[in-house]
Design a protein around this motif. Structure first.
Motif, PDB file in Angstrom:
ATOM      1  N   ALA A  95      11.492   1.255  16.022  1.00 43.12           N
ATOM      2  CA  ALA A  95      10.738   2.649  16.277  1.00 43.12           C
ATOM      3  C   ALA A  95      12.214   3.579  16.394  1.00 43.12           C
ATOM      4  CB  ALA A  95      10.028   2.642  17.421  1.00 43.12           C
ATOM      5  N   ALA A  96      13.251   3.014  16.979  1.00 42.08           N
ATOM      6  CA  ALA A  96      14.394   4.185  17.200  1.00 42.08           C
ATOM      7  C   ALA A  96      15.000   4.618  15.768  1.00 42.08           C
ATOM      8  CB  ALA A  96      15.280   3.579  17.964  1.00 42.08           C
ATOM      9  N   LEU A  97      14.899   3.682  14.895  1.00 36.76           N
ATOM     10  CA  LEU A  97      15.345   4.185  13.480  1.00 36.76           C
ATOM     11  C   LEU A  97      14.111   4.456  12.519  1.00 36.76           C
ATOM     12  CD1 LEU A  97      18.156   1.522  13.254  1.00 36.76           C
ATOM     13  CD2 LEU A  97      18.271   4.058  13.971  1.00 36.76           C
ATOM     14  N   ASN A  98      13.118   4.354  12.983  1.00 31.88           N
ATOM     15  CA  ASN A  98      11.848   4.648  11.736  1.00 31.88           C
ATOM     16  C   ASN A  98      11.916   3.679  10.833  1.00 31.88           C
ATOM     17  OD1 ASN A  98      10.744   6.919  13.153  1.00 31.88           O
ATOM     18  ND2 ASN A  98      11.873   8.283  12.383  1.00 31.88           N
ATOM     19  N   ALA A  99      12.247   2.265  11.295  1.00 31.69           N
ATOM     20  CA  ALA A  99      12.498   1.322   9.925  1.00 31.69           C
ATOM     21  C   ALA A  99      11.541   0.262  10.579  1.00 31.69           C
ATOM     22  CB  ALA A  99      13.796   0.727  10.096  1.00 31.69           C
ATOM     23  N   THR A 100      11.098  -0.542   9.372  1.00 31.27           N
ATOM     24  CA  THR A 100      10.092  -1.694   9.627  1.00 31.27           C
ATOM     25  C   THR A 100      10.542  -2.623   8.344  1.00 31.27           C
ATOM     26  OG1 THR A 100       8.207  -0.189  10.117  1.00 31.27           O
ATOM     27  CG2 THR A 100       7.721  -2.160   9.287  1.00 31.27           C
ATOM     28  N   ILE A 101      10.648  -3.880   8.818  1.00 34.53           N
ATOM     29  CA  ILE A 101      10.945  -5.091   7.652  1.00 34.53           C
ATOM     30  C   ILE A 101       9.288  -5.678   7.702  1.00 34.53           C
ATOM     31  CG2 ILE A 101      12.068  -7.095   7.354  1.00 34.53           C
ATOM     32  CD1 ILE A 101      13.884  -6.249   9.274  1.00 34.53           C
ATOM     33  N   TYR A 102       8.768  -5.494   6.326  1.00 30.40           N
ATOM     34  CA  TYR A 102       7.549  -6.027   6.139  1.00 30.40           C
ATOM     35  C   TYR A 102       7.632  -7.490   5.636  1.00 30.40           C
ATOM     36  CZ  TYR A 102       5.688  -1.437   6.589  1.00 30.40           C
ATOM     37  OH  TYR A 102       5.489  -0.063   6.988  1.00 30.40           O
ATOM     38  N   CYS A 103       7.027  -8.438   6.243  1.00 27.01           N
ATOM     39  CA  CYS A 103       7.319  -9.835   6.097  1.00 27.01           C
ATOM     40  C   CYS A 103       5.911 -10.314   5.617  1.00 27.01           C
ATOM     41  CB  CYS A 103       7.771 -10.686   7.024  1.00 27.01           C
ATOM     42  SG  CYS A 103       9.525 -10.050   7.571  1.00 27.01           S
TER      43      CYS A 103
END
Length: 210
Positions: A95-103
């Protein structure tokens, strides 16, 4: 009459002298003032999360790996509009970087199915060719753990700059994509992408099948 003429002349000389002084002052003031200088190009300050790594051991997946402690796991049943191909679909959210790794995980049921999954992973990465400057393909090979695959590092203003798949070629196939929930320019986002890449690489270096 001569007296008034002298008076007028002196008055004119005073006015001329005063105008010269005012003009000189204005000129000197203009010379001393700083010319406007454009501000240097700067990027927004990013505060990177701190943490270590812990083992991902969710009961709905048949593998483990090391994930960052600042990432939260979200069990998912869809990948955008696509229905889950198995129960082992999840997201790693930072959340801190607005990033998501979709697996997304798929069981390998046949040689034909394996070839189809590899082609799908390649096709998804290739969709970014329109905006990508280039796509670097990085091979993964860890024979001891039966982990093989490919990383697609995509340079340019693309939605997903880092994608991968890993497999044992016979039973397991895991595909992943890094996305950011932001419209930031590719150059300003580059340091954040580099930060997230190390977490994806840690996953790939530590994944083990059950």
């Amino acid at each position: 009459m001569r007296f008034f003429a002298v008076k007028i002349l002196k008055y004119k000389m005073r006015i001329t002298t005063l105008l010269c002084i005012v003009t000189l002052i204005c000129f000197l003031s203009a010379c001393e003032s700083d010319a406007p200088v454009p501000k240097p190009h700067a990027f927004p300050r990013v505060i990177y999360p701190e943490g270590t790594y812990k083992t991902f051991e969710e009961g709905y997946c048949h593998f483990s790996f090391e994930q960052p402690t600042y990432a939260t796991v979200e069990h998912d049943s869809t990948f955008f509009d696509q229905k889950a191909g198995s129960d082992c679909w999840f997201n790693l959210n930072v959340a801190a970087l607005n990033a998501t790794i979709y697996c997304s995980y798929y069981p390998v049921t046949s040689k034909g199915r394996f070839d189809e999954l590899v082609q799908d992973a390649f096709s998804l990465a290739s969709k970014h060719n329109v905006k990508a400057n280039y796509i670097e393909e990085i091979q993964i090979a860890r024979p001891r753990d039966k982990v093989y695959g490919m990383v697609y590092s995509i340079d340019g203003p693309v939605a997903s700059p880092y994608q991968f798949y890993v497999t044992d070629s016979t039973q397991h196939f895991l595909r992943g994509s890094l996305y950011f929930r932001t419209q930031a320019r590719a150059d300003s986002l580059a340091p954040v992408v580099a930060f997230m890449k190390k977490d994806v690489n840690r996953l790939l270096e530590t994944i083990k099948w059950e």
